[in-house]
Design a protein around this motif. Structure first.
Motif, PDB file in Angstrom:
ATOM      1  N   GLU A  69       0.811  -1.236  -0.025  1.00  0.00           N
ATOM      2  CA  GLU A  69       0.068   0.155   0.223  1.00  0.00           C
ATOM      3  C   GLU A  69       0.827   1.332   0.042  1.00  0.00           C
ATOM      4  O   GLU A  69       1.712   1.640   0.667  1.00  0.00           O
ATOM      5  CB  GLU A  69      -0.939   0.055   1.213  1.00  0.00           C
ATOM      6  CG  GLU A  69      -1.755  -1.003   1.235  1.00  0.00           C
ATOM      7  CD  GLU A  69      -2.999  -0.810   0.351  1.00  0.00           C
ATOM      8  OE1 GLU A  69      -2.972   0.138  -0.396  1.00  0.00           O
ATOM      9  OE2 GLU A  69      -3.827  -1.630   0.043  1.00  0.00           O
ATOM     10  N   VAL A  93       0.681   5.825   0.196  1.00  0.00           N
ATOM     11  CA  VAL A  93      -0.118   6.870   0.143  1.00  0.00           C
ATOM     12  C   VAL A  93       0.726   7.935   0.067  1.00  0.00           C
ATOM     13  O   VAL A  93       1.614   8.062   0.397  1.00  0.00           O
ATOM     14  CB  VAL A  93      -0.559   6.811   1.859  1.00  0.00           C
ATOM     15  CG1 VAL A  93      -1.558   8.057   1.913  1.00  0.00           C
ATOM     16  CG2 VAL A  93      -1.310   5.508   2.050  1.00  0.00           C
ATOM     17  N   VAL A  98       1.509  11.702   0.798  1.00  0.00           N
ATOM     18  CA  VAL A  98       1.213  12.435   2.033  1.00  0.00           C
ATOM     19  C   VAL A  98       2.075  13.751   2.031  1.00  0.00           C
ATOM     20  O   VAL A  98       3.123  13.866   1.111  1.00  0.00           O
ATOM     21  CB  VAL A  98       1.579  11.891   3.271  1.00  0.00           C
ATOM     22  CG1 VAL A  98       0.409  10.649   3.516  1.00  0.00           C
ATOM     23  CG2 VAL A  98       3.105  11.351   3.389  1.00  0.00           C
ATOM     24  N   GLU A 101      -1.704  16.925   3.923  1.00  0.00           N
ATOM     25  CA  GLU A 101      -2.259  15.956   3.112  1.00  0.00           C
ATOM     26  C   GLU A 101      -2.160  14.761   3.044  1.00  0.00           C
ATOM     27  O   GLU A 101      -1.043  14.164   3.110  1.00  0.00           O
ATOM     28  CB  GLU A 101      -2.051  16.553   1.701  1.00  0.00           C
ATOM     29  CG  GLU A 101      -2.822  15.991   0.535  1.00  0.00           C
ATOM     30  CD  GLU A 101      -1.892  16.291  -0.731  1.00  0.00           C
ATOM     31  OE1 GLU A 101      -2.287  15.728  -1.874  1.00  0.00           O
ATOM     32  OE2 GLU A 101      -1.286  17.391  -0.723  1.00  0.00           O
ATOM     33  N   GLY A 102      -3.030  13.672   3.107  1.00  0.00           N
ATOM     34  CA  GLY A 102      -3.018  12.453   3.229  1.00  0.00           C
ATOM     35  C   GLY A 102      -2.756  11.709   4.459  1.00  0.00           C
ATOM     36  O   GLY A 102      -2.571  10.445   4.395  1.00  0.00           O
ATOM     37  N   SER A 109      -4.305  11.729   7.208  1.00  0.00           N
ATOM     38  CA  SER A 109      -5.502  10.871   7.736  1.00  0.00           C
ATOM     39  C   SER A 109      -5.828   9.550   6.941  1.00  0.00           C
ATOM     40  O   SER A 109      -6.252   8.713   7.532  1.00  0.00           O
ATOM     41  CB  SER A 109      -7.018  11.900   7.595  1.00  0.00           C
ATOM     42  OG  SER A 109      -8.293  11.127   7.961  1.00  0.00           O
ATOM     43  N   ASP A 110      -5.468   9.583   5.820  1.00  0.00           N
ATOM     44  CA  ASP A 110      -5.756   8.431   4.828  1.00  0.00           C
ATOM     45  C   ASP A 110      -4.772   7.357   5.589  1.00  0.00           C
ATOM     46  O   ASP A 110      -4.956   6.131   5.254  1.00  0.00           O
ATOM     47  CB  ASP A 110      -5.419   8.599   3.365  1.00  0.00           C
ATOM     48  CG  ASP A 110      -6.592   9.645   2.777  1.00  0.00           C
ATOM     49  OD1 ASP A 110      -7.649   9.743   3.350  1.00  0.00           O
ATOM     50  OD2 ASP A 110      -6.418  10.002   1.843  1.00  0.00           O
ATOM     51  N   LEU A 111      -3.532   7.976   5.680  1.00  0.00           N
ATOM     52  CA  LEU A 111      -2.343   7.096   6.202  1.00  0.00           C
ATOM     53  C   LEU A 111      -2.883   6.315   7.630  1.00  0.00           C
ATOM     54  O   LEU A 111      -2.612   5.016   7.725  1.00  0.00           O
ATOM     55  CB  LEU A 111      -1.093   7.929   6.452  1.00  0.00           C
ATOM     56  CG  LEU A 111       0.144   7.062   6.946  1.00  0.00           C
ATOM     57  CD1 LEU A 111       0.479   5.732   6.049  1.00  0.00           C
ATOM     58  CD2 LEU A 111       1.164   7.894   7.349  1.00  0.00           C
ATOM     59  N   ASP A 138      -5.830   5.712   8.602  1.00  0.00           N
ATOM     60  CA  ASP A 138      -7.075   4.684   8.221  1.00  0.00           C
ATOM     61  C   ASP A 138      -6.316   3.734   7.698  1.00  0.00           C
ATOM     62  O   ASP A 138      -6.739   2.362   8.157  1.00  0.00           O
ATOM     63  CB  ASP A 138      -7.824   5.391   7.041  1.00  0.00           C
ATOM     64  CG  ASP A 138      -8.751   6.726   7.679  1.00  0.00           C
ATOM     65  OD1 ASP A 138      -8.978   6.640   9.144  1.00  0.00           O
ATOM     66  OD2 ASP A 138      -9.205   7.534   6.959  1.00  0.00           O
ATOM     67  N   LEU A 139      -5.445   3.900   6.994  1.00  0.00           N
ATOM     68  CA  LEU A 139      -4.803   2.620   6.508  1.00  0.00           C
ATOM     69  C   LEU A 139      -4.094   1.653   7.454  1.00  0.00           C
ATOM     70  O   LEU A 139      -4.024   0.386   7.335  1.00  0.00           O
ATOM     71  CB  LEU A 139      -3.706   2.818   5.279  1.00  0.00           C
ATOM     72  CG  LEU A 139      -3.170   1.672   4.506  1.00  0.00           C
ATOM     73  CD1 LEU A 139      -4.463   1.227   3.534  1.00  0.00           C
ATOM     74  CD2 LEU A 139      -2.301   2.187   3.263  1.00  0.00           C
TER      75      LEU A 139
END
Length: 682
Positions: A322, A324, A326, A332-333, A335-337, A339-340
């Protein structure tokens, strides 16, 4: 009078004391016991009849008659013996056994057995241990049957040494399912030093701290907990991959997920490759954070392509890694990191037993003035509590205080959580495991045993490989000898050039094996890696860090520093040659034929004629008879007439004596030769 006849024995005793009717009292008192005794058994009556006349001759002495009934129970002690069950006379004991224990089995007093042992020359006390033959003697003397039992291995009368061991770890799979609870994941962020790893950590810590803490908190320890979407994660704040390597080298493996930070504008760098290597060796789940995506020169595709060259295929390209995008600067990104990371932790199903024996790994350790030794730990299983005794490496301790990542005092720490622990006797090593013990006494005793073993191992520690005296590793000649090197240079270009020059040294007998080559000063991580591989560290235009100097002395690793390239390469070539044992070459210098044998006071000597070459007193010699060597050794005497000489040339006669050899025969040939050791070539 009726009243007198019915007077109880107590009244009669008082009358005797008062002096009333002493003769009647003497006469009546022996009669009634005799009649009562004669009723049940005839033998008792006969015994009492024999005693009766003696009592009548002295009526004025009542004392013997009054004491006589007390002797009646004496025969009753021996009377039951024939009626005892034979099985009760059987004694089964494991030799050796103490006198007191044997007396208890026989229902006797110990002093009786001690008295029985004196005639056979044994001076004992109740604590004396008896052997099998002594036990058999005592049993036979007292009418017992002795059956020898087998003593279990390691058992004995003497107290056995107390063995205290560290509680063995229990795998999560072996724990009962009902005792397991979910724990937070432990995440290590690795990558190149200038790829924004620290900035990413700072952003996460500043915006996602536990309990809604805002920015500006003070980070006291190298690990902290953050909260995202109601779930907690533990991050390790480590400088590069040094801590990761050191912990794994010592057996501690606390990381669940590795976040590899790669700069979008630089791509894969040498330290990034090294981090990937360590991560693969650990077999951990990897999530790549492509940082600095906010820069104009950012190229995330380039970073992903570089990952494929290192064997990490992103999911964008059909792989399983995976990635991401960031930005540690703008967030930026991030929060996605997170979550992952939570999703990956859910897939891993991380669980631990909070009621198990506590085990925690040391992340950092320090000595602070006024506070003593303290360490940052992450609990793997069980619950760390204040007042808990523990063992950590060779040192014991007791938890005095616990602080969380925000500096707040706490009473206990659950699995997966970091904490700062105070209460160590000595500063522990990074990677050591803190294990809960039953008591402080057990922890201290185990600590003493480990320190003694450590002291003994240091005294018996073999020397490390050294450039001057490397031992030959050729074995049976079927494989090449290996010279293990770890190269550190000032810049990456110099490192690559030196490594290539060394690998270009061709040899069929020795090969150079690089366990690592990178730019930068020699650090503790480098020393640790060289120590585990038994390698020599070569430094070109670099210095050794102050912390690494102490580790060099402790681990016994040799470091060679150079500032001239050709000097470094020449020394490596000499070291490669040092792995090869020198060849022994034999050179024949002459022959002498035995003409006559002379008897001396001590042994015999050969009178010989030098047929060719020359004979030297310092050379080696062998006796040839019929073309076969019958003796081979050094020459001890060489004479020309009566004089000792150093050399005899062809055409001359001489007297020769070889060591202690005396079996010379006319016609033997003495062959003289020299041995020369020649260095092998690569």
């Amino acid at each position: 009078m009726p009243s007198k006849d019915n007077t109880p024995p107590r009244k009669e005793a008082l009358d005797l004391i008062g002096g009333k009717k002493p003769k009647k009292a003497v006469k009546e008192t022996p009669v009634e016991p005799q009649q009562a005794a004669t009723a049940p058994a005839a033998p008792k009556a006969e015994a009492l009849d024999l005693l009766a006349p003696k009592k009548k001759q002295k009526p004025a002495a009542p004392a013997p008659a009054a004491v006589e009934p007390a002797k009646a129970p004496l025969p009753e002690i021996k009377a039951p013996e024939p009626a005892v069950d034979p099985d009760s006379k059987l004694i089964t004991a494991k030799a050796p056994i103490t006198v007191a224990d044997l007396a208890t089995l026989m229902s006797l007093k110990p002093f009786k057995l001690i008295a029985d042992l004196l005639p056979i020359g044994v001076f004992a006390n109740p604590a004396t241990a008896l052997e099998a033959d002594q036990i058999s003697f005592l049993c036979e003397k007292h009418g017992f049957i002795y059956e020898r039992g087998k003593r279990e291995k390691g058992a004995g009368v003497k107290a056995q040494p107390e063995i205290i061991e560290e509680p063995a770890p229990v795998a999560v799979e072996e724990e009962p399912e009902e005792t397991l609870k979910e724990r937070m994941p432990i995440i290590t962020i690795m990558g190149h030093v200038d790829h924004g790893k620290t900035s990413l950590l700072d952003y996460i810590r500043r915006t996602r701290v536990v309990a809604g803490e805002a920015g500006g908190i003070t980070q006291h320890i190298g690990a902290y907990t953050v909260e995202h979407n109601g779930q907690k994660l533990t991050f390790l704040d480590t400088p590069g991959h040094a801590i990761f390597t050191e912990m794994r080298a010592r057996g501690a493996d606390v990381t669940d997920i590795v976040v590899l930070v790669v700069a979008a504008n630089d791509g894969i760098m040498p330290q990034t490759r090294e981090a990937i290597t360590h991560t693969k060796a650990a077999g951990k789940t990897v999530i790549v954070a492509v940082n600095k995506c906010d820069l104009p020169s950012a190229d995330p595709v380039k970073a992903r392509t570089g990952l494929m060259e290192e064997g990490l295929v992103p999911t964008d390209f059909g792989g399983d890694i995976e990635c991401v995008n960031v930005s540690a600067l703008t967030g930026e990104g991030v929060s996605d990191l997170l979550d992952l990371l939570l999703l990956q932790a859910e897939v891993l199903e991380l669980k631990a037993n909070p009621k198990a024996n506590c085990r925690a790994s040391i992340i950092e350790a320090r000595m602070e003035q006024g506070k003593g030794s303290s360490a940052t730990v992450i609990v793997q299983s069980g619950t760390l509590k204040v007042g808990m005794p523990f063992i950590c490496g060779p040192y014991s301790g007791k938890v005095r205080t616990l602080f969380d990542d925000k500096g707040k005092a706490i009473k206990k720490v659950l699995p997966g959580m970091p904490a700062e622990v105070a209460g160590f006797v000595e500063t522990p090593n990074v990677g050591d495991e803190l294990v809960e013990m039953e008591s402080e006494r057990a922890a201290r005793k185990l600590s003493e045993e480990r320190q003694e073993e450590l002291r003994a191992s240091r005294l018996a520690q073999p020397r490390r490989s050294r450039m001057e005296d490397i031992l030959a590793m050729m074995g049976d000649g079927s494989q090449k000898a290996q010279l293990k090197l770890y190269l550190k240079g000032d810049v990456q270009g110099s490192v690559e050039a030196i490594k290539k020059a060394i690998l270009d040294i061709h040899s069929d007998k020795v090969e150079c094996l690089f366990i690592g080559a990178s730019a930068g000063p020699i650090s503790e991580s480098d020393v640790l890696l060289a120590s585990s591989s038994d390698a020599i560290i070569l430094g070109f235009n670099v210095k050794v860090e102050s912390n690494a100097v102490k580790m060099l002395k402790r681990e016994g690793v040799q470091v060679k520093l150079y500032s001239i390239v050709y000097e470094l390469i020449d020394q490596v070539r000499d070291a490669m040659l040092g792995l090869l044992e020198p060849e022994t070459r034999e050179t024949i210098i002459g022959h002498a034929e035995v003409k006559q044998v002379f008897k001396l006071n001590k042994g015999r000597a050969a009178g010989a004629y030098v047929s060719d070459g020359k004979v030297q007193r310092t050379c080696e010699a062998r006796v040839l008879r019929g073309g076969q060597a019958v003796f081979d050794g050094k020459m001890s005497t060489l004479r020309r007439f009566q004089d000792e000489v150093d050399e005899v040339k062809a055409g001359l006669e001489c007297g020769i004596r070889l060591g202690d050899y005396n079996d010379y025969e006319p016609g033997d040939v003495i062959e003289c030769y020299t041995l020369e050791k020649i260095k092998q070539t690569l």
